[in-house]
Design an enzyme around this catalytic site. Structure first.
Site, PDB file in Angstrom:
ATOM      1  N   HIS A 199       8.450  12.366  18.155  1.00 41.90           N
ATOM      2  CA  HIS A 199       7.275  12.740  17.361  1.00 41.90           C
ATOM      3  C   HIS A 199       7.398  14.096  16.671  1.00 41.90           C
ATOM      4  CE1 HIS A 199       5.007   9.213  18.345  1.00 41.90           C
ATOM      5  NE2 HIS A 199       5.116   9.429  19.640  1.00 41.90           N
ATOM      6  N   ARG A 202      14.617  13.767  23.805  1.00 44.34           N
ATOM      7  CA  ARG A 202      13.984  12.461  23.635  1.00 44.34           C
ATOM      8  C   ARG A 202      14.343  11.914  22.261  1.00 44.34           C
ATOM      9  NH1 ARG A 202       7.599  10.731  24.152  1.00 44.34           N
ATOM     10  NH2 ARG A 202       7.247  12.105  22.376  1.00 44.34           N
ATOM     11  N   ASP A 222      27.236  13.130  22.151  1.00 40.65           N
ATOM     12  CA  ASP A 222      28.391  13.840  21.583  1.00 40.65           C
ATOM     13  C   ASP A 222      28.052  15.302  21.247  1.00 40.65           C
ATOM     14  OD1 ASP A 222      30.085  11.704  21.846  1.00 40.65           O
ATOM     15  OD2 ASP A 222      30.157  11.174  19.712  1.00 40.65           O
ATOM     16  N   GLU A 238       5.362   3.380  29.405  1.00 42.86           N
ATOM     17  CA  GLU A 238       4.121   3.813  28.730  1.00 42.86           C
ATOM     18  C   GLU A 238       3.414   2.670  28.027  1.00 42.86           C
ATOM     19  OE1 GLU A 238       5.266   6.948  26.074  1.00 42.86           O
ATOM     20  OE2 GLU A 238       7.103   5.935  25.445  1.00 42.86           O
ATOM     21  N   ASP A 245       0.470   7.200  25.360  1.00 41.96           N
ATOM     22  CA  ASP A 245       0.789   5.844  24.885  1.00 41.96           C
ATOM     23  C   ASP A 245       0.181   4.792  25.805  1.00 41.96           C
ATOM     24  OD1 ASP A 245       2.379   5.773  22.407  1.00 41.96           O
ATOM     25  OD2 ASP A 245       3.645   7.163  23.501  1.00 41.96           O
TER      26      ASP A 245
HETATM   27  O1  LIG Z   1       2.629   8.793  25.932  1.00 40.63           O
HETATM   28  C1  LIG Z   1       2.778  10.016  26.094  1.00 40.63           C
HETATM   29  O2  LIG Z   1       1.932  10.737  26.670  1.00 40.63           O
HETATM   30  C2  LIG Z   1       4.017  10.598  25.614  1.00 40.63           C
HETATM   31  O3  LIG Z   1       5.017   9.944  25.538  1.00 40.63           O
HETATM   32  C3  LIG Z   1       3.928  11.956  25.011  1.00 40.63           C
HETATM   33  C4  LIG Z   1       3.483  11.749  23.575  1.00 40.63           C
HETATM   34  O4  LIG Z   1       4.586  11.335  22.812  1.00 40.63           O
HETATM   35  C5  LIG Z   1       2.841  12.913  22.889  1.00 40.63           C
HETATM   36  O5  LIG Z   1       1.491  12.909  23.198  1.00 40.63           O
HETATM   37  C6  LIG Z   1       3.425  14.251  23.111  1.00 40.63           C
HETATM   38  O6  LIG Z   1       2.648  15.175  22.403  1.00 40.63           O
END
Ligand SMILES: O=C(O)C(=O)C[C@H](O)[C@@H](O)CO
Length: 266
Positions: free
Chosen positions: A48, A73, A87, A152, A178
């Site tokens: 994100h 991530r 890598d 999630e 999520d």
């Molecule tokens: O579902 C979540 O909580 C995350 O995976 C973190 C989110 O991506 C996001 O809210 C981080 O700011």
């Protein structure tokens, strides 16, 4: 030289909770600032935050002199992207939206060389092997790599026992935001139904003898998850910290600006 140790893997094995910060600016400068604060670990967020492989590399280099262990991530579990991130020297990957044991197994294979996986060989071309200076890199790389899968979604939680049991999955990270959306309560991470799913995912992960992590920028949540046994908890997001401080500072001088509330969503 010796294969660089994975500080995150070692710290989580020693026990928790390890406290982390989310790096969302996409720059080495901001990531270094976060690391200088002394957090145990840091998410460099390619899902994100505005990141690319070169910007992630810059952040890995920026935090390397600090004790803060980077967790990268990627935007998804594409084996080609995983190969690039490994890598450039990422040792711990946290892959979002893992829903089945088959997906988790495919991620393990993406991180391992043949015959245990499908990772392409960068040899002396890559930072991970310190351009060939780590002589036994190919034989030993897996020892210092760490795979965190994010659970999630409803399906992910339903399958969490099987996902956590996959050999090569080191940890499960629950994504409260999520999950709240997937369950029909977007942003309501405290909703009883969301909490029930979160607690089930934590307990199932711990029962599989795997490490469990979660995002909890609200202190009461973080303390509750620590009491439930989470090994690593992200308690701060740098972007949100700056935004709150910026609003609160202005509110002290201007009547038309309200001090910030804790974020409705994070
Ligand atoms: O579902 C979540 O909580 C995350 O995976 C973190 C989110 O991506 C996001 O809210 C981080 O700011």
């Amino acid at each position: 030289m010796e294969l660089p140790p994975n500080l995150f893997k070692a710290a989580v094995a020693r026990g928790g909770p390890q406290y982390g910060i989310w790096a969302g600016f996409g720059t080495g400068y901001a990531a270094e600032l976060g690391a200088s604060a002394g957090y145990d670990w840091m998410v460099i967020d390619g899902e994100h935050a505005p990141n690319t492989v070169p910007s992630i590399l810059a952040q890995l280099q920026a935090v390397a002199p600090y004790a803060t262990a980077p967790v990268v991530r990627p935007v998804n579990g594409d084996p080609a992207l995983i190969k690039q991130l490994l890598d450039v020297g990422a040792q711990t990957l946290m892959v979002p939206m893992v829903e089945t044991a088959e997906q988790a197994h495919a991620l393990v294979r993406a991180m391992r060389y043949s015959p245990h996986g499908i990772r392409g060989v960068g040899g002396g071309l890559v930072r991970a092997s310190r351009w060939g200076d780590v002589a036994d890199y190919m034989a030993r790389a897996h020892e210092e790599l760490c795979l965190i899968v994010q659970v999630e979604t409803q399906l992910g939680v339903e399958n969490v026992e099987a996902i956590a049991a996959v050999e090569g999955v080191d940890a499960v990270f629950v994504g409260p935001m999520d999950l709240s959306a997937a369950l029909g309560y977007p942003g309501e991470t405290s909703h009883p139904e969301v909490q029930r799913h979160i607690e089930h995912a934590i307990q199932a992960t711990l029962a599989a003898n795997k490490a469990c992590g979660i995002l909890a920028p609200l202190e009461a949540d973080a303390r509750r998850y620590a009491a439930l046994g989470c090994h690593f908890i992200a308690v701060a997001l740098d972007v949100i910290l700056l935004r709150q401080a910026a609003v609160d500072t202005l509110a002290r001088y201007r009547n038309d600006v309200e001090p910030s509330e804790p974020p409705a969503g994070y």
